[in-house]
Design an enzyme around this catalytic site. Structure first.
Site, mmCIF file in Angstrom:
data_model
loop_
_atom_site.group_PDB
_atom_site.id
_atom_site.type_symbol
_atom_site.label_atom_id
_atom_site.label_comp_id
_atom_site.label_asym_id
_atom_site.label_seq_id
_atom_site.Cartn_x
_atom_site.Cartn_y
_atom_site.Cartn_z
ATOM 1 N N ASP A 71 0.816 -1.223 0.000
ATOM 2 C CA ASP A 71 0.000 0.000 0.000
ATOM 3 C C ASP A 71 0.848 1.270 0.000
ATOM 4 O O ASP A 71 0.578 2.207 0.755
ATOM 5 C CB ASP A 71 -0.954 0.015 1.199
ATOM 6 C CG ASP A 71 -2.004 -1.063 1.128
ATOM 7 O OD1 ASP A 71 -2.031 -1.786 0.125
ATOM 8 O OD2 ASP A 71 -2.784 -1.201 2.083
ATOM 9 N N ASP A 123 -0.335 -4.368 -3.804
ATOM 10 C CA ASP A 123 -1.290 -3.266 -4.011
ATOM 11 C C ASP A 123 -0.606 -1.918 -3.832
ATOM 12 O O ASP A 123 -1.164 -1.011 -3.205
ATOM 13 C CB ASP A 123 -2.461 -3.383 -3.025
ATOM 14 C CG ASP A 123 -3.165 -4.722 -3.087
ATOM 15 O OD1 ASP A 123 -3.047 -5.409 -4.113
ATOM 16 O OD2 ASP A 123 -3.827 -5.095 -2.091
#
Length: 701
Positions: free
Chosen positions: A520, A541
């Site tokens: 992230d 991600d």
């Protein structure tokens, strides 16, 4: 019932009212009042039916608008936004009461609830901006007007969902409770987006004329009805409305406009919440990692493997060479209509990705239309060459006015209307930085993305901090810019979600910046964002969120994950099928660093996975190295969003770009040249209105 039939019924009712008044003139006034009242109610009901016809939650739409006693469609549409605001406020108030005992007993639930309150305020702000712009109902280009409405309504939807997501992994029962009390607000916001997306059809159906506008010479002119796309180009760069406005009760309003519904074959969003897991490993238990950094991990560029491609492997940073260069002669801008779609036929900047620092960036080129000429000049200059006059200088050694970035931000005038430049001198600044919503037009300028670094190490583990709160730098103020800055989170792969930079600002621009982390890394949260010549590194991600974000001439670097983890570049979070959001990677490069290459066969890497039901990611004209698995895309779980997502690859190159073994989900699309243009920067961010006078090659397509 067809909307035109409904209009006919409305006209018939109005004719009946006129006949009754004409032929029954001697009737008692009470009877006339009853006829008027009944006729008005029937007209209102019919109008509501037409307005709600395009929404996904028709029952919520009709029952809520039934409380508005006005047959005027403009009043009803504005009231739809007001009612969503009221419902959101009621929902969060209910949630604060219902979860009070749980919040009192658990610090993490309390923090998640407080974050929820903040996010709901942001959701309401976006709805207020929508309502206030609709109230003014002045525009020179209908599609630009609707673009603003849809961006803000998409933002409101995302803020509400972020609130609910914040409880996942902390208090799952609280997440269910919050989702329940927030459901109606979410439905009404979704309905508002549906109304905005079909506004041109509603204007035509109700025969509402386009508004009178004052021309530059002061004369009044009227925009004709018809397709908004053929109207004269106007500006969509309206100043933010008064944030202190609190007039949220349903009332009278003017009319507004529209944007076409997303053309992809997507189904109605479900209400079930699918939240992002801590990692993508097959074995979900916590594991240690020898790669967890013990200090700031980005004192310089990560080495890139030179065995998998032929691209130059030099540093992409520009601190040693100024951007300004008089060696490059001015080049004329060509029409975007006549220019070939693939810019690499005439210009191949990707194969010279690391030499972009030598190219001259003009003051008027390469940037979205909201970037003023003054701001373009600032982005094109370097502070040590006396090109930028900073309002405040930050230096750790005390040579500037401030020693911390927080001190400099405290000097930004609230609701600032001019560019406020903060020059952050070379150094590693370990502080939690927040550019608040009231800090507008702020610009960070560093001495190079590996020399000026803002760092932090907050992560989900071990303290169960929500992903939203882990950001080293959070940008909420609109019209933010950053140049020559590094953003990082050094928590490491073992501590899971750890955001280096979160951007919720509208009209945000990042140029020659590095965002480094693991899981992230870059949270492209909401609104319109443009990234140019940037480098993003991570594992899982590492570009995620629900902004309308374009990355042009950027580099995405996959790092070594934990033992059983897989790597994913993107996780786009589009929840509603009408949201105008998405992640576009344009003319860039996807590669791996030296630490990842030895494990790429075991720890596979993918282009993306669907975080929400209508996840949308477009990768075009990009160099994809063989670090990407041949399947290309990864499931979230067995079936989630496979039919409703929108993923496409267009004219990419490199050993990892082959389509032969890609997954065959219904949501994987092959698009035409014409469709690809809609996702190119010129159209996706309305970049076709950029000022064409540029000294470097620019291609909106």
């Amino acid at each position: 019932m067809n909307k035109y039939v409904l209009l006919g019924v409305t006209a018939l009712i109005m004719a009946m009212v006129i006949c009754v008044e004409a032929n029954d003139g001697n009737s008692p006034s009470r009877k006339m009042e009853e006829v008027h009242r009944e006729s008005k109610l029937m007209i209102t009901k019919t109008t509501v039916s037409i307005i709600c016809a395009s929404t996904d939650y028709k029952q919520d739409c009709t029952t809520s608008l039934a409380t508005v006693r006005s047959p005027d469609p403009r009043n009803l549409i504005r009231s739809a936004f007001d009612l969503a605001i009221i419902s959101i406020r009621s929902g969060i108030d209910r949630g604060m009461i219902d979860l009070k005992s749980r919040a009192d007993a658990d610090m993490h639930t309390r923090e998640a609830l407080n974050t929820c309150r903040e996010l709901m305020d942001d959701a309401i702000d976006d709805l207020r901006k929508t309502r206030d712009k609709f109230r003014g109902f002045l525009f020179t280009r209908l599609s630009d007007f609707v673009e603003d409405l849809c961006v803000w309504l998409s933002g409101s939807i995302t803020y509400q969902q972020t609130c609910i997501d914040g409880f996942e992994g902390i208090d799952s029962e609280a997440a269910v409770m919050m989702e329940r009390v927030m459901r109606k607000g979410q439905h009404l916001t979704s309905n508002g987006l549906a109304i905005a997306a079909n506004l041109d059809k509603l204007l035509k159906a109700f025969r509402i004329p386009f508004p009178f506008l004052r021309s530059r010479r002061g004369r009044l002119g009227i925009l004709g009805s018809g397709s908004s796309r053929d109207e004269s180009v106007g500006s969509s760069q309206d100043s933010p409305p008064n944030e202190d406005s609190s007039d949220d009760s349903p009332s009278t309003v003017d009319s507004s406009e529209n944007q076409p519904v997303d053309s992809s074959s997507e189904n109605q969003s479900s209400d079930s919440s699918n939240n992002r897991p801590l990692d993508s490993s097959k074995n979900q238990q916590m594991e240690s990692s020898e790669d967890t950094p013990k200090k700031s991990a980005f004192s310089g560029n990560q080495p890139l493997d030179d065995s998998s491609d032929k691209l130059p492997q030099k540093s992409t940073s520009s601190e040693n060479q100024p951007l300004d260069s008089s060696e490059n002669p001015p080049q004329k801008s060509t029409s975007s209509e006549n220019r070939p779609l693939d810019p690499l036929r005439k210009l191949n900047p990707l194969n010279k990705l690391d030499s972009l620092k030598d190219r001259h960036l003009s003051e008027e080129g390469e940037f979205p239309p909201w970037v003023t000429p003054h701001s373009r000049r600032l982005l094109a200059r370097r502070p040590r060459n006396n090109g930028i006059k900073a309002n405040v200088v930050v230096a750790k050694d005390g040579s500037g006015k401030c020693k911390t970035i927080a001190q400099a931000l405290a000097m930004v005038p609230m609701k600032n209307t001019k560019k406020f430049v903060i020059h952050i001198k070379e150094g590693v600044y370990k502080e939690k930085v927040e550019v608040t919503k009231k800090m507008l037009h702020v610009m960070f300028v560093g001495d190079g993305p590996t020399k000026t670094v803002i760092t932090g190490d907050i992560a989900f583990l071990p303290d169960q901090v929500g992903t939203y709160r882990t950001a080293s730098v959070a940008v909420n103020g609109d019209y933010f810019m950053a140049k020559d800055i590094g953003f990082e989170n050094t928590a490491g792969a073992a501590r899971h979600q750890a955001v280096a930079l979160r951007v919720s600002a509208d009209f945000a621009v990042f140029f020659n910046c590095h965002m480094n982390g693991y899981q992230d890394t870059l949270y492209v949260h909401t609104h319109r964002q443009f990234y140019r010549n940037c480098r993003v590194s991570g594992t899982i991600d590492f570009v995620f969120g629900d902004a309308k974000a374009v990355f042009q001439n950027c580099e995405f670097v996959i790092r070594r994950p934990m033992e059983h983890q897989q790597c994913i570049v993107t996780a786009q979070g589009r929840k509603d099928r009408r949201e105008t959001t998405g992640i576009v990677i344009h003319n860039s490069r996807i590669t791996g660093d030296a630490s990842y290459l030895p494990v790429k066969a075991k720890n596979r890497a993918f282009l993306g996975r669907p975080w929400k039901e209508f996840s949308r990611t477009i990768i075009m004209n990009t160099e994809i190295d063989d670090v990407i698995d041949p399947e290309g895309w990864l499931k979230w779980n067995e079936t989630f969003a496979l039919n409703t997502l929108f993923y496409t690859e267009y004219r990419n190159r490199g050993r990892g770009s082959g389509q032969g073994r890609r997954v065959r989900w219904r949501g994987i699309k092959r698009i035409s040249d014409r469709a690809a243009r809609e996702f190119a920067p010129g159209n996706f961010l309305r970049g076709n209105t950029w000022i064409p006078q540029t000294r470097i090659p620019y291609n909106a397509n």
